[in-house]
Design a protein around this motif. Structure first.
Motif, PDB file in Angstrom:
ATOM      1  N   ALA A 175      18.835   7.536  -3.289  1.00 14.11           N
ATOM      2  CA  ALA A 175      18.444   7.555  -4.693  1.00 14.11           C
ATOM      3  C   ALA A 175      19.509   8.162  -5.604  1.00 14.11           C
ATOM      4  O   ALA A 175      19.879   7.575  -6.625  1.00 14.11           O
ATOM      5  N   LEU A 225      12.352   7.784  -8.140  1.00 16.12           N
ATOM      6  CA  LEU A 225      12.999   7.215  -6.968  1.00 16.12           C
ATOM      7  C   LEU A 225      13.212   8.290  -5.920  1.00 16.12           C
ATOM      8  O   LEU A 225      13.437   9.461  -6.237  1.00 16.12           O
ATOM      9  N   ARG A 226      13.139   7.894  -4.676  1.00 10.22           N
ATOM     10  CA  ARG A 226      13.503   8.793  -3.591  1.00 10.22           C
ATOM     11  C   ARG A 226      14.226   7.993  -2.520  1.00 10.22           C
ATOM     12  O   ARG A 226      14.213   6.755  -2.528  1.00 10.22           O
TER      13      ARG A 226
END
Length: 482
Positions: free
Chosen positions: A448, A465-466
């Protein structure tokens, strides 16, 4: 983003019949900083474990108990999904969370039958018992994660004379084959899920559901959601189900039954292809319009059930295949209910359709679960004539594509694509088993922060986001404990 906790729930209150519902403009769920509640009798028989990026949960009992176990065992994951879905929906549609809560209360809830009302309220009770501040309307909105922002909002904007801000999604690559196309003439079915990486990295639950009524279910899914939603599942009566979404679909009936209710009911109660079609048509609201790929393991018959709003069709065979890559098939449906261009050869759906046909012809008579895994990881781009992955390969990666997918409102380098894959066959389905793999099997891990450094135009997604690691294929089945 903090808000007052109007429904204060400790363990004693969670054990009561329920908490009164706050007004529809209440904010979204937040994880509370409190100690876990003591185990409850309703948790009997339920459990979870983690493997290769997946969280396996076994849930059993009547609807309220099934829901309580769901909410309790997946409390932190559900709170996290509520957080990111709220922010994503508000960013994409410019509608606040109160809008989604009102739609859940006023439009969706009246059409949800008692069994699933009890299960949804059970999820709320389970979340509350673990200190998560969520209520009924938060959870109903989460279950409508596909239909509210992508179908209801565009329909509403058109009713208001506005240009829709959203387009119906067109995600996933799937196949089902039987008879002379498979190695042992039994059904083989596979699917990979395409979505934005915000939601997709969290699409990591394997549900083993043993409801009080209906059939036992094995399916993938999202925390807090009672249906698979990318729709890969099998039931104990031999039904095998998946789908891909129809690109460019336009249609919604606010008086219909929510799609997430009909799809869950169909997987739980259908014992045949005809049953599945009947349940999905009953109260059809047009949301999450799909080409459903179905198999009846008792007969070896497979089908493609294309369901729009006013139009639908069913094709079926005991010797052949059906494939899905977000392209509609019915000419009337294409003309009257979509903006889809079947002549645009380089679009993602049309290019992937060509690739599916190539693979089905090349491997006729050989298709099994191992080939199914290869198909769902296939990265060949038929337009460029070489391996990608790109937005046009069966396993898709958009975050490296300078073209994006305009048909889905995915701009160049959009953080989306294949997020996980599943495959099973007739023998495995009889044993209630499937293979599953997290991440995109055709590309390295998604990182991310590295992505956001390279694409600051998506800075709004920081914190949503990850990382999404690419995991191995893992075998899951009902009754597994580790």
């Amino acid at each position: 983003m903090t808000r007052p906790l109007l429904c204060v729930v400790g363990l004693a209150l969670a054990l009561s019949a329920g908490c009164s519902q706050p007004p529809a403009d209440q904010g979204a769920a937040q994880p509370a900083a409190s100690s876990p509640a003591s185990p409850d009798a309703r948790l009997a028989g339920s459990y979870r474990f983690e493997r290769d990026g997946w969280i396996f949960v076994h849930l059993e009992g009547p609807p309220a108990t099934l829901g309580f176990q769901h909410g309790y065992l997946l409390a932190s994951e559900t709170a996290d999904l509520l957080r990111v879905f709220r922010q994503l929906a508000e960013h994409q549609t410019k509608r606040d969370w109160a809008f989604y809560r009102r739609a859940s209360e006023q439009m969706l809830w009246p059409k949800i039958e008692p069994e699933y009302r009890q299960e949804l309220d059970g999820i709320v009770a389970g979340l509350n018992a673990k200190g998560v501040s969520a209520d009924r309307w938060d959870v109903v909105a989460l279950n409508a994660i596909e239909e509210l922002p992508d179908y209801y909002v565009p329909w509403l904007e058109k009713q208001q004379g506005k240009t829709p801000t959203q387009k119906a999604p067109g995600n996933c690559s799937a196949f089902v084959a039987t008879g002379s196309y498979t190695k042992d003439r039994q059904i083989v079915i596979g699917h990979n899920a395409w979505t934005n990486y915000i939601i997709g990295a969290r699409w990591q639950i394997v549900f083993d559901l043993k409801p009080e009524k209906g059939h036992r279910i094995l399916m993938d899914g999202l925390p807090g959601v009672i249906v698979s939603d990318d729709d890969f599942g099998i039931n104990a009566n031999g039904l095998m189900v998946t789908e891909t979404t129809i690109t460019g679909f336009e249609g919604f009936d606010p008086n219909g039954v929510p799609e997430f209710v009909r799809a869950r009911k169909a997987l739980q109660y259908a014992g045949s292809i005809d049953d599945y079609v009947r349940i999905m048509l009953d109260g059809n609201n047009g949301a999450y319009a799909n080409d459903w790929l179905l198999g009846d393991n008792k007969t070896g018959e497979i089908a493609r059930f294309e369901l729009g709003l006013r139009e639908h069709s069913v094709e079926r065979t005991r010797d052949g295949y059906f494939v899905g890559a977000n392209f509609p098939v019915g000419e009337k449906l294409i003309k009257t209910e979509t903006t889809f261009d079947p002549k645009k050869k380089d679009s993602s759906p049309n290019a992937r359709r060509v690739r599916w046909e190539q693979l089905m012809a090349q491997y006729k008579g050989k298709i099994d679960v191992e080939l199914g895994k290869q198909f769902e990881a296939d990265k060949y781009d038929v337009i460029e004539g070489r391996d990608g992955p790109t937005e046009r390969s069966l396993c898709g990666v958009i975050d490296t594509s300078p073209r994006g997918v305009p048909e889905w409102n995915w701009s160049p380098y959009y953080p989306g694509g294949t997020v996980q894959s599943k495959v099973t066959d007739g023998t495995m389905a009889r044993g209630m088993q499937m293979w599953a793999a997290m991440g995109h099997q055709c590309a390295p891990d998604f990182k991310a922060e590295a992505y956001l450094q390279q694409h600051p135009e998506f800075g709004w997604a920081r914190g949503l986001l990850r990382d999404m690691p690419t995991g191995p294929w893992s075998l899951f089945g009902t009754g597994m404990t580790r």
